[in-house]
Write an enzyme that holds these catalytic residues in place. Structure first.
Site, PDB file in Angstrom:
ATOM      1  N   GLY A   1       0.822  -1.214   0.000  1.00  0.00           N
ATOM      2  CA  GLY A   1       0.000   0.000   0.000  1.00  0.00           C
ATOM      3  C   GLY A   1       0.852   1.259   0.000  1.00  0.00           C
TER       4      GLY A   1
ATOM      5  CG  HIS B   1       5.141   5.128  -4.852  1.00  0.00           C
ATOM      6  ND1 HIS B   1       5.717   4.424  -5.881  1.00  0.00           N
ATOM      7  CD2 HIS B   1       5.616   4.560  -3.705  1.00  0.00           C
ATOM      8  CE1 HIS B   1       6.512   3.497  -5.400  1.00  0.00           C
ATOM      9  NE2 HIS B   1       6.455   3.540  -4.077  1.00  0.00           N
TER      10      HIS B   1
ATOM     11  CG  HIS C   1       3.278   0.794  -5.344  1.00  0.00           C
ATOM     12  ND1 HIS C   1       3.398   1.840  -4.467  1.00  0.00           N
ATOM     13  CD2 HIS C   1       3.911  -0.258  -4.771  1.00  0.00           C
ATOM     14  CE1 HIS C   1       4.073   1.451  -3.410  1.00  0.00           C
ATOM     15  NE2 HIS C   1       4.405   0.189  -3.562  1.00  0.00           N
TER      16      HIS C   1
ATOM     17  N   GLY D   1       9.048  -4.497  -8.634  1.00  0.00           N
ATOM     18  CA  GLY D   1       9.883  -3.389  -9.088  1.00  0.00           C
ATOM     19  C   GLY D   1      11.368  -3.678  -8.882  1.00  0.00           C
TER      20      GLY D   1
ATOM     21  CG  ASP E   1      12.093  -3.186  -3.246  1.00  0.00           C
ATOM     22  OD1 ASP E   1      12.661  -2.616  -2.312  1.00  0.00           O
ATOM     23  OD2 ASP E   1      10.965  -2.855  -3.669  1.00  0.00           O
TER      24      ASP E   1
ATOM     25  CD  GLN F   1      10.554  -7.310  -2.331  1.00  0.00           C
ATOM     26  OE1 GLN F   1      10.416  -7.160  -1.133  1.00  0.00           O
ATOM     27  NE2 GLN F   1       9.827  -6.652  -3.222  1.00  0.00           N
TER      28      GLN F   1
ATOM     29  CB  SER G   1       5.658   3.656   0.726  1.00  0.00           C
ATOM     30  OG  SER G   1       5.118   2.954  -0.368  1.00  0.00           O
TER      31      SER G   1
HETATM   32  O1  PAF Z   1       7.955  -4.841  -2.027  1.00  0.00           O
HETATM   33  C1  PAF Z   1       7.013  -4.857  -1.216  1.00  0.00           C
HETATM   34  O2  PAF Z   1       6.175  -3.963  -1.184  1.00  0.00           O
HETATM   35  C2  PAF Z   1       6.890  -6.018  -0.247  1.00  0.00           C
HETATM   36  O3  PAF Z   1       8.132  -6.465   0.163  1.00  0.00           O
HETATM   37  C3  PAF Z   1       6.049  -7.174  -0.784  1.00  0.00           C
HETATM   38  C4  PAF Z   1       6.686  -7.805  -2.009  1.00  0.00           C
HETATM   39  C5  PAF Z   1       4.654  -6.694  -1.153  1.00  0.00           C
HETATM   40  C6  PAF Z   1       5.902  -8.270   0.275  1.00  0.00           C
HETATM   41  O4  PAF Z   1       5.273  -7.788   1.420  1.00  0.00           O
END
Ligand code: PAF
Length: 272
Positions: free
Chosen positions: A22, A25, A28, A138, A141, A144, A177
């Protein structure tokens, strides 16, 4: 949610999901646009996942405004906003956590030890709840994306990942965010993160290959700006988390730093 996705797929539709926490921006929304381009049905998930925040981090203060987020999603053609509650995601007695191994250990993993176990676990759970054909993430990250890719590959998750470009403010600051935490002075300083990575790119373009020299230059640049406390700066082989001492091919510069109350991350692809 699952029934809805299966029904769409059964009717020959391609389903895309954009997992988020959430406080949406333009970054997202660009993921929603990517899913929209690629799919017939788009789901955005919003869940501020407690297990990926360490103690003393900003879980409590993380910005939450579901109504504003819904308003932003509608014009981008998002079909469903899925915002499960904490107890729906983590039922009583919840005890399972994923360990994705070495890709999660350095950099973010070192500074936020439980972070990637929380991310990998919740992303797997979200992909079970919304078993989409494509999930968009994205590039901001960077680590990630590698963690999620590892998890999806290792656990045979039948969802393809689409990794989309970082969206930046006009002065280069990567959208996040957490930028909302910055005062106007800090907001100005934070733009220096991208500028410093651009400096490394420029130096590489001019022939510099030594990661140590680039690191010194980037850190000196950030020090001159003031107000920025670096967690880590590293140069890794593109598509991996392997640090390089000499840039001899496609490389990604990774940076994490505190600016005021905000901890920000950014990265930049550099041709070594
Ligand atoms: O990148 C994010 O916003 C978070 O790490 C995700 C992938 C939604 C997991 O909570």
């Amino acid at each position: 949610m699952r029934r809805l996705v299966f029904r769409a797929q059964h009717a020959g539709k391609r389903v895309g999901v954009v997992p988020t926490m959430g406080a949406l921006h333009a970054g997202h929304l660009s993921l929603v646009d990517a899913a929209r381009d690629d799919c017939d049905l788009v789901v955005t998930t919003i869940f501020v996942n407690p297990t990926q925040f360490g103690s003393g981090e900003d879980f409590e203060s993380y910005p939450r405004d579901l109504a504003a987020d819904a308003d932003l999603l509608a014009p981008h053609g998002c079909d469903y906003l899925f915002a499960p509650t904490s107890s729906e995601v983590y039922p009583d007695g919840y005890a399972t956590t994923l360990d994705v191994g070495p890709v999660a250990h350095p950099f973010e993993g070192k500074h936020r030890p439980e972070h990637f176990a929380g991310v990998a676990t919740v992303v797997l759970k979200l992909l079970h709840m919304v078993p989409a054909d494509v999930a968009c993430f994205g590039k901001k990250d960077y680590q990630q994306t590698l963690v999620v890719q590892r998890m999806v590959t290792d656990l045979n998750v039948p969802t393809a990942l689409r990794i989309c470009p970082t969206i930046r403010e006009a002065d280069g600051l990567a959208m996040s965010s957490r930028n909302a935490y910055l005062t106007s002075t800090e907001r100005h300083q934070a733009a220096g993160l991208h500028a410093s990575l651009q400096l490394a790119k420029k130096m590489t373009g001019a022939g510099e290959r030594d990661a140590g020299v680039l690191t010194q230059a980037v850190k000196a640049h950030l020090e001159r700006l003031g107000g920025i406390q670096v967690d880590y700066l590293a140069f890794v082989r593109a598509g991996t988390i392997d640090e390089v001492a000499m840039l001899d091919g496609p490389t990604v510069a990774l940076l994490a730093a505190h600016v005021g109350k905000a901890r920000l991350i950014d990265n930049l692809e550099i041709e070594g």
